[in-house]
Design an enzyme around this catalytic site. Sequence first.
Site, short mmCIF file in Angstrom:
data_model
loop_
_atom_site.label_atom_id
_atom_site.label_comp_id
_atom_site.label_asym_id
_atom_site.label_seq_id
_atom_site.Cartn_x
_atom_site.Cartn_y
_atom_site.Cartn_z
N ASP A 172 1.05 -1.23 0.04
CA ASP A 172 -0.06 0.31 0.37
C ASP A 172 0.74 1.34 -0.01
O ASP A 172 2.11 0.82 0.70
CB ASP A 172 -0.73 -0.39 1.38
CG ASP A 172 -1.40 1.05 0.78
OD1 ASP A 172 -2.89 0.83 0.47
OD2 ASP A 172 -1.86 1.74 1.82
N ASN A 180 -2.92 13.14 -3.03
CA ASN A 180 -3.35 12.80 -4.90
C ASN A 180 -4.53 14.81 -3.59
O ASN A 180 -3.99 15.94 -4.63
CB ASN A 180 -5.19 12.31 -4.01
CG ASN A 180 -4.10 11.31 -5.39
OD1 ASN A 180 -4.18 11.58 -5.93
ND2 ASN A 180 -5.47 10.04 -4.88
N ASP A 189 -2.22 9.21 -10.52
CA ASP A 189 -2.36 8.67 -11.27
C ASP A 189 -0.58 7.91 -11.97
O ASP A 189 -0.56 6.81 -12.10
CB ASP A 189 -3.04 9.12 -12.70
CG ASP A 189 -4.56 9.13 -12.19
OD1 ASP A 189 -4.96 8.61 -11.68
OD2 ASP A 189 -5.84 9.62 -13.28
N GLU A 216 -4.73 1.96 -3.99
CA GLU A 216 -3.29 2.16 -4.21
C GLU A 216 -2.67 0.56 -3.42
O GLU A 216 -1.56 1.86 -3.07
CB GLU A 216 -2.87 3.84 -3.41
CG GLU A 216 -3.00 3.40 -2.11
CD GLU A 216 -4.48 3.70 -1.05
OE1 GLU A 216 -4.86 4.22 -0.03
OE2 GLU A 216 -5.49 4.00 -1.66
#
Length: 304
Positions: A172, A180, A189, A216
Amino acid sequence: MSDKPVIMVVDDEIANIELIAAVLEEDYEIIFARSGEQAIDIARKAMPDLILLDVVMPGLDGYETCRRIKQDPDLADVPVIFTTGLDAVEDEVRGLAAGAIDYVTKPVQPVALRRRVSNHIDLKQMRDRLANLALIDPLTGLGNRRMLENLLQNEVARLMPLNGWLSVILVDIDFFKQYNDMYGHPAGDQCLVQVASRLNAAMRRDGDRCMRYGGEEFACVLPGADPAGALQVAEQILQEFQALAIPHAGSRVADVVTISGGVVSRRCGPGLPVSFWIEHADKLLYESKRLGRNRVTSRTIEGA
């Protein structure tokens, strides 16, 4: 090895095989079998793209051969066209009921045969492409969660008779929501693509695979990897991400993107669901997060 689609011709008469091969060999790779039993055995090894199957054969007739092919999970999607001198409507209905996709009567007409084979090969290739797309994560190009489940199921079945090791690493990205929020979703992305590429590059043994589990999170499947080997791969991944040095000002553990991981290893035994490895790896991943992130936690589960 030829890139041509593979057609298997099944007929007890070699002259019929040679005739069909002469009609199709320019566009297809031709393999053949001379009995139903032989056809099933060869098909399991060669995985043809289409089977042209005679109805009237000694031993297993075409109807029973087709039924057995369609009952085999690995062969069920291979289209079967019957080739036979039987031309009564009830024969055609019986063939279609057995699982055939089409019915060609003898003597074979070359133009008609080529067209029917071409049409069914095109349809199968379209189905295969759609099936593959359903297993691929469009952003990273890695396999998705569905592919992960399929792969685990296949590897558990393969390794169980060998009492073989299977290890799974669940990874992770630390504080990805903050990434983000700070850099924007397009940058997020791009970060995911870079992470996927680095994880995929870390899968150095034949059979090792990395897939995007969701969001993620990524899962690495290491068939045959014992606990020491799996932990070594996970620690190498951790070091490589620190060296990758993707800036992350929103992280609470470093000024670059880091990852946390959970590593579980167990010998494959009967009665274990494929979810076993993911569930245990997920618990270990959250243990890494509880301990401060930017680390891996591993465990060997004892069993047969």
